[in-house]
Design a protein around this motif. Structure first.
Motif, PDB file in Angstrom:
ATOM      1  N   VAL A  20     -43.921  28.224   1.036  1.00 14.40           N
ATOM      2  CA  VAL A  20     -43.538  28.279  -0.377  1.00 14.40           C
ATOM      3  C   VAL A  20     -42.021  28.176  -0.453  1.00 14.40           C
ATOM      4  N   THR A  21     -41.511  27.260  -1.270  1.00 12.06           N
ATOM      5  CA  THR A  21     -40.064  27.043  -1.325  1.00 12.06           C
ATOM      6  C   THR A  21     -39.413  27.705  -2.537  1.00 12.06           C
ATOM      7  N   ARG A  22     -40.235  28.105  -3.509  1.00 10.40           N
ATOM      8  CA  ARG A  22     -39.680  28.874  -4.633  1.00 10.40           C
ATOM      9  C   ARG A  22     -40.779  29.724  -5.251  1.00 10.40           C
ATOM     10  N   GLU A  23     -40.359  30.551  -6.203  1.00  5.73           N
ATOM     11  CA  GLU A  23     -41.271  31.523  -6.793  1.00  5.73           C
ATOM     12  C   GLU A  23     -42.124  30.865  -7.888  1.00  5.73           C
ATOM     13  N   PRO A  24     -43.454  30.935  -7.804  1.00  6.74           N
ATOM     14  CA  PRO A  24     -44.258  30.439  -8.937  1.00  6.74           C
ATOM     15  C   PRO A  24     -44.162  31.405 -10.123  1.00  6.74           C
ATOM     16  N   ILE A  25     -44.597  30.971 -11.310  1.00  2.00           N
ATOM     17  CA  ILE A  25     -44.513  31.853 -12.481  1.00  2.00           C
ATOM     18  C   ILE A  25     -45.445  33.048 -12.320  1.00  2.00           C
ATOM     19  N   SER A  26     -45.091  34.131 -12.981  1.00  2.00           N
ATOM     20  CA  SER A  26     -45.882  35.359 -12.932  1.00  2.00           C
ATOM     21  C   SER A  26     -47.104  35.225 -13.829  1.00  2.00           C
ATOM     22  N   ALA A  27     -48.065  36.109 -13.624  1.00  2.00           N
ATOM     23  CA  ALA A  27     -49.270  36.115 -14.462  1.00  2.00           C
ATOM     24  C   ALA A  27     -48.909  36.356 -15.928  1.00  2.00           C
ATOM     25  N   GLU A  28     -47.906  37.218 -16.181  1.00  2.00           N
ATOM     26  CA  GLU A  28     -47.507  37.531 -17.561  1.00  2.00           C
ATOM     27  C   GLU A  28     -46.900  36.310 -18.241  1.00  2.00           C
ATOM     28  N   ASN A  29     -45.985  35.637 -17.531  1.00  4.39           N
ATOM     29  CA  ASN A  29     -45.382  34.424 -18.083  1.00  4.39           C
ATOM     30  C   ASN A  29     -46.434  33.354 -18.337  1.00  4.39           C
ATOM     31  N   ALA A  30     -47.365  33.210 -17.402  1.00  2.00           N
ATOM     32  CA  ALA A  30     -48.412  32.198 -17.546  1.00  2.00           C
ATOM     33  C   ALA A  30     -49.241  32.467 -18.803  1.00  2.00           C
ATOM     34  N   ALA A  31     -49.540  33.727 -19.062  1.00  2.00           N
ATOM     35  CA  ALA A  31     -50.353  34.073 -20.233  1.00  2.00           C
ATOM     36  C   ALA A  31     -49.629  33.726 -21.526  1.00  2.00           C
ATOM     37  N   SER A  32     -48.320  34.042 -21.600  1.00  2.00           N
ATOM     38  CA  SER A  32     -47.612  33.773 -22.854  1.00  2.00           C
ATOM     39  C   SER A  32     -47.347  32.277 -23.029  1.00  2.00           C
ATOM     40  N   LEU A  33     -47.060  31.560 -21.928  1.00  2.00           N
ATOM     41  CA  LEU A  33     -46.862  30.117 -22.040  1.00  2.00           C
ATOM     42  C   LEU A  33     -48.169  29.403 -22.398  1.00  2.00           C
ATOM     43  N   ALA A  34     -49.284  29.856 -21.822  1.00  2.00           N
ATOM     44  CA  ALA A  34     -50.579  29.233 -22.125  1.00  2.00           C
ATOM     45  C   ALA A  34     -50.920  29.394 -23.607  1.00  2.00           C
ATOM     46  N   HIS A  35     -50.510  30.517 -24.183  1.00  2.00           N
ATOM     47  CA  HIS A  35     -50.752  30.766 -25.611  1.00  2.00           C
ATOM     48  C   HIS A  35     -50.027  29.715 -26.469  1.00  2.00           C
ATOM     49  N   VAL A  36     -48.768  29.455 -26.142  1.00  2.00           N
ATOM     50  CA  VAL A  36     -47.998  28.440 -26.892  1.00  2.00           C
ATOM     51  C   VAL A  36     -48.551  27.037 -26.612  1.00  2.00           C
ATOM     52  N   LEU A  37     -48.904  26.777 -25.349  1.00  2.00           N
ATOM     53  CA  LEU A  37     -49.459  25.463 -25.002  1.00  2.00           C
ATOM     54  C   LEU A  37     -50.763  25.185 -25.735  1.00  2.00           C
TER      55      LEU A  37
END
Lengths: 117, 117
Positions: A20-37
């Motif tokens: 892994v070369t960088r940090e993937p998004i957190s579960a919390e961020n994914a939930a709020s971004l998915a809501h907007v998406l």
């Protein structure tokens, strides 16, 4: 006798896994971004966002949005409400008409995530 | 006697409407972009895309994706299939494992639209 490798899970001995070369998004961020998406992941709402953005100052009267979509006023209002609730558009009633404007930066975090993907 | 203004529809006399400064997306483009957006508009799928992107060469073994999500292997496979079907990831079976890689440019049109909005 059992070797060390046989006792380790596959992920640890690296038989299948690239680093892994960088940090993937957190579960919390994914939930709020998915809501907007979800709010923009619809053909009519995508067109509404694009139509508002295409107007001067990224603000459009609802009277300009209904006819080009070919949908009833009730259906357009329903889609606009979802976009307002998701924080993508603001609604401002002035006289007879309601005006919808893009919220500056509302889509920045989505753009950042998807552009980096 | 009726004045000219009374005979013209509201949009023409400009009582409510700000001018359009550029072309909004077409109905056809909106439909195809909404299809791709729907595929990523889910917390688990957003994390999968982010996790694949975070791996070296934007490719990850399925064995690295299941555990961090805390979902069953079947559920993860279901989400990965939606991302492959939408043209966002490719799937390549090598030996025991399936490897998922980001399709270069797959999200460019979405990023372009949302960044311009």
């Amino acid at each position: 006798m059992t070797s060390t490798a046989e006792l380790l899970p596959l992920a640890v001995i690296g038989a299948c896994c690239s680093p892994v070369t960088r940090e993937p998004i957190s579960a919390e961020n994914a939930a709020s971004l998915a809501h907007v998406l979800k709010a923009v992941a619809d053909p009519a709402r995508l067109r509404l966002v694009s139509m508002v953005a295409a107007h001067q100052d990224a603000e459009a009267c609802v009277c300009d949005l209904t006819e080009p979509l070919g949908l009833s006023q009730g259906t357009v209002s329903h889609h606009l409400k979802i976009l307002v609730d998701a924080g993508i558009l603001t609604r401002d009633r002035r006289g007879t008409w309601a005006y919808y404007a893009l919220v500056p930066g509302a889509l920045d975090s989505i753009v950042g995530l998807l552009a980096g993907a």
